[in-house]
Motif scaffolding. Structure first.
Motif: not given
Length: 398
Positions: A139-142, A83, A112, A144, A168, A114
Protein backbone atom coordinates in the motif's frame (compact mmCIF):
# COMPACT_ATOMS: atom_id res chain seq x y z
CA UNK A 1 5.72 -20.87 11.07
CA UNK A 2 5.29 -17.53 9.30
CA UNK A 3 4.85 -17.84 5.55
CA UNK A 4 5.66 -14.62 3.67
CA UNK A 5 2.99 -15.33 1.05
CA UNK A 6 0.20 -15.26 3.64
CA UNK A 7 -1.40 -12.30 5.33
CA UNK A 8 -1.48 -14.02 8.74
CA UNK A 9 0.88 -16.56 10.39
CA UNK A 10 -0.17 -20.17 9.96
CA UNK A 11 0.73 -23.24 11.99
CA UNK A 12 1.93 -25.95 9.60
CA UNK A 13 2.97 -29.51 10.50
CA UNK A 14 5.18 -31.61 8.24
CA UNK A 15 5.26 -35.31 9.13
CA UNK A 16 7.09 -37.92 7.05
CA UNK A 17 6.64 -41.60 7.89
CA UNK A 18 8.20 -44.59 6.15
CA UNK A 19 6.26 -47.71 5.13
CA UNK A 20 7.25 -49.71 8.22
CA UNK A 21 5.89 -47.00 10.54
CA UNK A 22 2.62 -47.29 8.64
CA UNK A 23 2.48 -51.07 9.16
CA UNK A 24 3.66 -52.17 5.71
CA UNK A 25 6.48 -54.71 5.35
CA UNK A 26 9.33 -54.47 2.86
CA UNK A 27 7.87 -57.36 0.86
CA UNK A 28 4.44 -55.73 0.71
CA UNK A 29 5.97 -52.42 -0.44
CA UNK A 30 7.99 -54.22 -3.13
CA UNK A 31 4.82 -55.92 -4.37
CA UNK A 32 2.95 -52.61 -4.48
CA UNK A 33 5.74 -50.99 -6.49
CA UNK A 34 6.02 -53.91 -8.94
CA UNK A 35 2.26 -53.77 -9.63
CA UNK A 36 2.00 -49.99 -9.74
CA UNK A 37 1.11 -48.17 -12.93
CA UNK A 38 2.33 -44.74 -13.96
CA UNK A 39 5.64 -43.09 -14.62
CA UNK A 40 8.77 -43.55 -12.55
CA UNK A 41 8.27 -40.07 -11.05
CA UNK A 42 4.67 -40.87 -10.07
CA UNK A 43 5.77 -44.12 -8.41
CA UNK A 44 8.54 -42.34 -6.51
CA UNK A 45 6.02 -39.79 -5.29
CA UNK A 46 3.40 -42.36 -4.31
CA UNK A 47 5.65 -44.99 -2.72
CA UNK A 48 9.06 -43.42 -2.17
CA UNK A 49 8.09 -40.21 -0.42
CA UNK A 50 10.09 -38.24 -3.01
CA UNK A 51 8.69 -35.11 -4.66
CA UNK A 52 10.51 -35.40 -7.97
CA UNK A 53 9.35 -32.03 -9.33
CA UNK A 54 9.40 -30.06 -6.10
CA UNK A 55 5.86 -31.11 -5.34
CA UNK A 56 2.73 -32.21 -7.11
CA UNK A 57 2.07 -29.92 -10.10
CA UNK A 58 5.07 -27.77 -9.24
CA UNK A 59 6.98 -26.02 -12.08
CA UNK A 60 10.41 -26.56 -10.52
CA UNK A 61 12.47 -29.63 -9.66
CA UNK A 62 13.34 -30.98 -6.25
CA UNK A 63 16.94 -29.95 -6.90
CA UNK A 64 15.81 -26.39 -7.70
CA UNK A 65 13.87 -26.29 -4.44
CA UNK A 66 16.88 -27.57 -2.50
CA UNK A 67 19.24 -25.00 -4.02
CA UNK A 68 16.78 -22.16 -3.36
CA UNK A 69 16.17 -23.26 0.22
CA UNK A 70 19.89 -23.52 0.96
CA UNK A 71 20.42 -19.98 -0.34
CA UNK A 72 17.80 -18.53 2.04
CA UNK A 73 19.22 -15.90 4.34
CA UNK A 74 18.07 -12.96 6.41
CA UNK A 75 18.81 -9.50 4.99
CA UNK A 76 22.32 -8.40 5.94
CA UNK A 77 21.06 -4.88 6.48
CA UNK A 78 17.99 -2.77 5.76
CA UNK A 79 17.85 0.62 4.07
CA UNK A 80 14.89 2.65 5.36
CA UNK A 81 13.85 5.71 3.36
CA UNK A 82 12.27 8.87 4.69
CA UNK A 83 9.02 7.65 3.09
CA UNK A 84 9.15 4.46 5.15
CA UNK A 85 10.15 2.04 2.40
CA UNK A 86 12.26 -0.79 3.84
CA UNK A 87 14.73 -2.21 1.30
CA UNK A 88 16.28 -5.57 2.20
CA UNK A 89 19.95 -5.81 1.17
CA UNK A 90 21.77 -9.13 0.75
CA UNK A 91 25.22 -7.57 0.54
CA UNK A 92 27.38 -7.00 3.59
CA UNK A 93 27.62 -3.33 4.47
CA UNK A 94 31.41 -3.58 4.16
CA UNK A 95 31.18 -4.75 0.52
CA UNK A 96 28.05 -2.86 -0.46
CA UNK A 97 29.75 0.19 -2.04
CA UNK A 98 32.24 -1.83 -4.10
CA UNK A 99 29.63 -4.29 -5.35
CA UNK A 100 27.27 -1.52 -6.41
CA UNK A 101 29.90 -0.28 -8.87
CA UNK A 102 28.94 -3.33 -10.94
CA UNK A 103 25.94 -2.99 -13.25
CA UNK A 104 22.74 -4.09 -11.49
CA UNK A 105 19.34 -4.76 -13.03
CA UNK A 106 16.15 -3.70 -11.24
CA UNK A 107 13.04 -5.69 -12.14
CA UNK A 108 9.81 -3.88 -11.22
CA UNK A 109 6.36 -5.49 -11.13
CA UNK A 110 3.98 -2.54 -10.97
CA UNK A 111 0.54 -2.47 -9.38
CA UNK A 112 -1.99 -0.02 -7.97
CA UNK A 113 -0.60 -0.79 -4.48
CA UNK A 114 -3.98 -0.72 -2.76
CA UNK A 115 -3.54 -3.90 -0.72
CA UNK A 116 -4.36 -6.63 -3.21
CA UNK A 117 -1.30 -6.82 -5.47
CA UNK A 118 1.98 -5.35 -4.30
CA UNK A 119 4.71 -3.50 -6.16
CA UNK A 120 7.56 -5.98 -6.44
CA UNK A 121 11.16 -4.72 -6.67
CA UNK A 122 14.03 -7.18 -7.14
CA UNK A 123 17.59 -6.15 -8.01
CA UNK A 124 20.18 -8.59 -9.34
CA UNK A 125 23.90 -8.34 -10.02
CA UNK A 126 24.39 -8.51 -13.80
CA UNK A 127 27.78 -10.27 -13.50
CA UNK A 128 26.77 -13.01 -11.07
CA UNK A 129 22.91 -13.07 -11.22
CA UNK A 130 22.83 -12.99 -7.41
CA UNK A 131 19.94 -11.21 -5.71
CA UNK A 132 21.25 -7.95 -4.28
CA UNK A 133 18.10 -6.37 -2.81
CA UNK A 134 14.32 -6.66 -2.72
CA UNK A 135 11.34 -4.53 -1.75
CA UNK A 136 7.66 -5.44 -1.64
CA UNK A 137 5.16 -2.59 -1.17
CA UNK A 138 1.48 -3.42 -0.71
CA UNK A 139 0.00 0.00 0.00
CA UNK A 140 1.47 3.31 -1.10
CA UNK A 141 1.00 6.33 -3.30
CA UNK A 142 2.31 5.17 -6.69
CA UNK A 143 3.77 8.57 -7.64
CA UNK A 144 5.42 8.77 -4.23
CA UNK A 145 6.97 5.36 -4.88
CA UNK A 146 8.16 6.53 -8.31
CA UNK A 147 9.85 9.52 -6.67
CA UNK A 148 11.62 7.19 -4.22
CA UNK A 149 12.72 4.98 -7.14
CA UNK A 150 14.06 8.00 -9.01
CA UNK A 151 16.11 8.94 -5.94
CA UNK A 152 17.39 5.38 -5.66
CA UNK A 153 18.50 5.33 -9.31
CA UNK A 154 20.14 8.73 -8.94
CA UNK A 155 22.02 7.48 -5.88
CA UNK A 156 23.07 4.15 -7.40
CA UNK A 157 24.38 5.14 -10.81
CA UNK A 158 25.09 1.59 -12.04
CA UNK A 159 21.46 0.46 -12.01
CA UNK A 160 19.31 -0.35 -15.05
CA UNK A 161 15.51 -0.52 -14.68
CA UNK A 162 13.14 -2.84 -16.51
CA UNK A 163 9.52 -2.36 -15.46
CA UNK A 164 6.37 -4.22 -16.36
CA UNK A 165 4.31 -1.94 -18.57
CA UNK A 166 0.86 -2.73 -17.25
CA UNK A 167 -1.36 -1.39 -14.50
CA UNK A 168 0.48 1.71 -13.21
CA UNK A 169 3.68 1.03 -15.16
CA UNK A 170 3.19 3.97 -17.55
CA UNK A 171 2.52 6.34 -14.64
CA UNK A 172 5.69 5.18 -12.86
CA UNK A 173 7.71 5.65 -16.06
CA UNK A 174 6.34 9.16 -16.63
CA UNK A 175 7.05 10.16 -13.03
CA UNK A 176 10.63 8.84 -13.34
CA UNK A 177 11.17 10.86 -16.51
CA UNK A 178 9.92 14.07 -14.92
CA UNK A 179 12.45 13.70 -12.10
CA UNK A 180 15.45 12.24 -13.94
CA UNK A 181 15.42 13.40 -17.57
CA UNK A 182 17.25 16.65 -16.80
CA UNK A 183 19.45 15.18 -14.05
CA UNK A 184 20.73 11.90 -15.52
CA UNK A 185 22.35 12.42 -18.91
CA UNK A 186 22.74 8.68 -19.59
CA UNK A 187 19.14 7.88 -18.64
CA UNK A 188 18.65 6.23 -22.04
CA UNK A 189 21.18 3.61 -20.84
CA UNK A 190 19.45 3.20 -17.48
CA UNK A 191 15.85 2.38 -18.50
CA UNK A 192 14.96 -0.57 -20.75
CA UNK A 193 13.26 0.55 -23.96
CA UNK A 194 11.84 -1.92 -26.47
CA UNK A 195 13.58 -0.45 -29.51
CA UNK A 196 16.88 -1.95 -28.29
CA UNK A 197 15.36 -5.43 -28.22
CA UNK A 198 14.26 -5.38 -31.87
CA UNK A 199 16.80 -3.09 -33.50
CA UNK A 200 16.15 -4.47 -37.00
CA UNK A 201 12.47 -3.55 -36.73
CA UNK A 202 13.22 -0.12 -35.26
CA UNK A 203 16.48 0.50 -37.14
CA UNK A 204 16.26 4.28 -37.46
CA UNK A 205 14.66 4.64 -34.04
CA UNK A 206 17.36 2.49 -32.47
CA UNK A 207 20.14 4.61 -33.92
CA UNK A 208 18.41 7.76 -32.72
CA UNK A 209 17.82 6.31 -29.27
CA UNK A 210 21.39 5.07 -28.99
CA UNK A 211 22.68 8.62 -29.55
CA UNK A 212 20.71 9.77 -26.53
CA UNK A 213 18.93 13.02 -25.73
CA UNK A 214 20.15 16.25 -27.22
CA UNK A 215 19.94 19.67 -25.59
CA UNK A 216 16.19 19.19 -24.96
CA UNK A 217 15.68 15.86 -23.09
CA UNK A 218 11.92 16.45 -22.82
CA UNK A 219 11.54 16.25 -26.62
CA UNK A 220 13.62 13.05 -26.75
CA UNK A 221 11.65 11.28 -24.03
CA UNK A 222 8.27 12.49 -25.36
CA UNK A 223 9.11 10.41 -28.43
CA UNK A 224 10.46 7.32 -26.68
CA UNK A 225 8.34 7.11 -23.51
CA UNK A 226 5.80 4.82 -25.23
CA UNK A 227 8.52 2.20 -25.75
CA UNK A 228 9.57 2.02 -22.09
CA UNK A 229 9.10 -1.29 -20.30
CA UNK A 230 8.16 -4.92 -20.85
CA UNK A 231 4.55 -5.55 -21.89
CA UNK A 232 3.38 -8.82 -20.32
CA UNK A 233 0.69 -10.06 -22.67
CA UNK A 234 -0.32 -13.73 -22.55
CA UNK A 235 2.47 -14.92 -24.85
CA UNK A 236 5.18 -12.98 -23.00
CA UNK A 237 3.91 -14.13 -19.62
CA UNK A 238 4.11 -17.70 -20.93
CA UNK A 239 7.72 -17.06 -21.95
CA UNK A 240 8.54 -15.56 -18.54
CA UNK A 241 7.15 -18.59 -16.75
CA UNK A 242 8.55 -20.97 -19.35
CA UNK A 243 12.02 -20.63 -20.82
CA UNK A 244 13.03 -17.65 -18.67
CA UNK A 245 11.89 -19.33 -15.43
CA UNK A 246 13.73 -22.56 -16.25
CA UNK A 247 17.00 -20.88 -17.23
CA UNK A 248 16.84 -18.40 -14.36
CA UNK A 249 16.54 -21.20 -11.81
CA UNK A 250 19.31 -23.19 -13.45
CA UNK A 251 21.65 -20.20 -13.38
CA UNK A 252 20.81 -18.63 -10.02
CA UNK A 253 18.61 -20.80 -7.78
CA UNK A 254 21.53 -20.94 -5.31
CA UNK A 255 21.80 -17.14 -5.30
CA UNK A 256 18.17 -16.04 -4.75
CA UNK A 257 18.60 -15.55 -0.97
CA UNK A 258 15.40 -13.61 -0.28
CA UNK A 259 13.07 -15.74 1.82
CA UNK A 260 9.99 -13.89 0.57
CA UNK A 261 10.97 -14.40 -3.08
CA UNK A 262 11.79 -18.06 -2.46
CA UNK A 263 8.43 -18.60 -0.73
CA UNK A 264 6.62 -17.04 -3.69
CA UNK A 265 8.47 -19.32 -6.13
CA UNK A 266 7.78 -22.40 -3.99
CA UNK A 267 4.12 -21.37 -3.92
CA UNK A 268 3.78 -21.53 -7.72
CA UNK A 269 1.64 -24.30 -9.21
CA UNK A 270 0.74 -25.58 -12.65
CA UNK A 271 -2.99 -25.01 -13.11
CA UNK A 272 -5.06 -25.13 -16.28
CA UNK A 273 -1.99 -25.45 -18.47
CA UNK A 274 -0.29 -22.35 -17.04
CA UNK A 275 1.88 -21.44 -14.07
CA UNK A 276 0.31 -19.24 -11.42
CA UNK A 277 0.45 -18.62 -7.68
CA UNK A 278 -1.88 -20.41 -5.30
CA UNK A 279 -5.13 -18.59 -4.59
CA UNK A 280 -3.89 -17.30 -1.24
CA UNK A 281 -0.46 -16.36 -2.56
CA UNK A 282 1.31 -13.70 -4.60
CA UNK A 283 3.91 -13.59 -7.36
CA UNK A 284 4.86 -9.89 -7.39
CA UNK A 285 8.49 -10.54 -6.46
CA UNK A 286 8.66 -13.51 -8.83
CA UNK A 287 7.61 -11.35 -11.78
CA UNK A 288 10.09 -8.62 -10.84
CA UNK A 289 12.89 -11.22 -10.56
CA UNK A 290 11.93 -12.81 -13.88
CA UNK A 291 11.91 -9.42 -15.63
CA UNK A 292 15.46 -8.74 -14.44
CA UNK A 293 16.58 -12.24 -15.44
CA UNK A 294 14.87 -11.94 -18.83
CA UNK A 295 16.87 -8.81 -19.63
CA UNK A 296 20.09 -10.44 -18.43
CA UNK A 297 19.58 -13.72 -20.34
CA UNK A 298 17.54 -12.75 -23.41
CA UNK A 299 18.20 -9.02 -23.75
CA UNK A 300 19.70 -7.86 -27.05
CA UNK A 301 22.14 -5.01 -27.55
CA UNK A 302 23.06 -5.28 -23.88
CA UNK A 303 26.18 -3.27 -24.57
CA UNK A 304 23.93 -0.22 -24.90
CA UNK A 305 23.01 -0.66 -21.22
CA UNK A 306 26.63 -1.49 -20.33
CA UNK A 307 25.52 -4.97 -19.27
CA UNK A 308 27.57 -8.12 -19.93
CA UNK A 309 25.99 -11.56 -19.50
CA UNK A 310 29.07 -13.57 -20.50
CA UNK A 311 29.67 -15.02 -17.04
CA UNK A 312 26.10 -16.19 -16.45
CA UNK A 313 25.82 -17.67 -19.95
CA UNK A 314 29.07 -19.56 -19.42
CA UNK A 315 27.61 -20.86 -16.14
CA UNK A 316 24.46 -21.96 -17.97
CA UNK A 317 26.47 -23.76 -20.67
CA UNK A 318 28.53 -25.50 -17.98
CA UNK A 319 25.43 -26.68 -16.12
CA UNK A 320 23.81 -27.99 -19.30
CA UNK A 321 26.99 -29.77 -20.43
CA UNK A 322 27.94 -31.00 -16.96
CA UNK A 323 31.27 -29.18 -16.83
CA UNK A 324 32.74 -28.38 -13.42
CA UNK A 325 31.95 -24.99 -11.90
CA UNK A 326 35.63 -24.37 -11.15
CA UNK A 327 36.17 -23.96 -14.92
CA UNK A 328 34.03 -20.79 -14.87
CA UNK A 329 36.80 -18.33 -13.95
CA UNK A 330 39.12 -19.72 -16.62
CA UNK A 331 36.35 -19.51 -19.22
CA UNK A 332 35.55 -15.92 -18.24
CA UNK A 333 39.20 -14.97 -18.73
CA UNK A 334 39.26 -16.70 -22.12
CA UNK A 335 36.05 -14.91 -23.09
CA UNK A 336 37.58 -11.57 -22.09
CA UNK A 337 40.64 -12.32 -24.23
CA UNK A 338 38.38 -13.14 -27.17
CA UNK A 339 36.46 -9.87 -26.75
CA UNK A 340 39.73 -7.92 -26.65
CA UNK A 341 40.84 -9.76 -29.79
CA UNK A 342 37.58 -8.82 -31.51
CA UNK A 343 38.12 -5.16 -30.63
CA UNK A 344 41.52 -5.32 -32.37
CA UNK A 345 39.99 -7.03 -35.41
CA UNK A 346 37.24 -4.41 -35.67
CA UNK A 347 39.76 -1.57 -35.39
CA UNK A 348 42.01 -3.17 -38.01
CA UNK A 349 39.08 -3.67 -40.37
CA UNK A 350 38.19 0.00 -40.12
CA UNK A 351 41.81 0.95 -40.78
CA UNK A 352 41.89 -1.23 -43.91
CA UNK A 353 38.75 0.44 -45.22
CA UNK A 354 40.26 3.87 -44.71
CA UNK A 355 43.66 3.03 -46.26
CA UNK A 356 44.31 4.01 -49.88
CA UNK A 357 47.90 2.71 -50.21
CA UNK A 358 47.90 -0.82 -51.78
CA UNK A 359 51.13 -1.83 -50.02
CA UNK A 360 49.84 -0.71 -46.64
CA UNK A 361 46.54 -2.47 -47.31
CA UNK A 362 48.36 -5.78 -47.97
CA UNK A 363 50.32 -5.40 -44.73
CA UNK A 364 47.15 -4.74 -42.74
CA UNK A 365 45.33 -7.67 -44.38
CA UNK A 366 48.20 -9.96 -43.44
CA UNK A 367 47.98 -8.77 -39.83
CA UNK A 368 44.20 -9.20 -39.89
CA UNK A 369 44.51 -12.80 -41.10
CA UNK A 370 46.92 -13.49 -38.24
CA UNK A 371 44.47 -12.10 -35.68
CA UNK A 372 41.56 -14.05 -37.17
CA UNK A 373 43.71 -17.18 -36.90
CA UNK A 374 43.90 -16.60 -33.14
CA UNK A 375 40.12 -16.25 -32.91
CA UNK A 376 38.27 -18.98 -31.07
CA UNK A 377 35.72 -20.25 -33.60
CA UNK A 378 33.41 -21.65 -30.93
CA UNK A 379 30.43 -19.72 -32.30
CA UNK A 380 28.47 -20.06 -29.07
CA UNK A 381 30.88 -17.64 -27.45
CA UNK A 382 32.05 -15.49 -30.33
CA UNK A 383 28.59 -14.90 -31.73
CA UNK A 384 27.88 -12.70 -28.72
CA UNK A 385 30.60 -10.30 -29.88
CA UNK A 386 29.43 -9.87 -33.45
CA UNK A 387 26.91 -11.36 -35.84
CA UNK A 388 27.52 -14.83 -37.22
CA UNK A 389 27.48 -13.48 -40.75
CA UNK A 390 30.31 -11.04 -40.03
CA UNK A 391 32.31 -13.72 -38.23
CA UNK A 392 32.11 -16.18 -41.12
CA UNK A 393 33.02 -13.44 -43.58
CA UNK A 394 36.20 -12.78 -41.63
CA UNK A 395 36.97 -16.48 -41.36
CA UNK A 396 36.82 -16.82 -45.16
CA UNK A 397 39.65 -14.29 -45.40
CA UNK A 398 42.13 -16.85 -44.09
Amino acid sequence: IRNATCEQPRLIFYVKLNHRQLGTSDAELAAMISNATGTRDQILRDYGGTWTTGGLNKPYSEEDARRMTQSRMSPLFKEISSSGYVLDWFYKESEHASKMRTRHIIGLDTSEAVGRDAIGFTMINSETAETAAKLNVKETNVIGFANWLAGFMEKYTSTVLILERRSTGSSVADALLLVLQNKVRDLHRRIFVRVTQDASRYDDLFNEFRRGPGPVPEKFWDKFRKYIGFSTDQDKRRKLYGEVFTMALRISAHLIRSGELIDQILGLVERGGRIDHVRSGHDDLVISWLLAMWLLIFGKNLGHYEISNHRVMIRHQNMVSGRKEDDEEKQVREEQEQRELMVKIEALSREIQATRCPVRTMQLRSKLQSLVGDLNTDLQNVATMESLKELLARQRMK
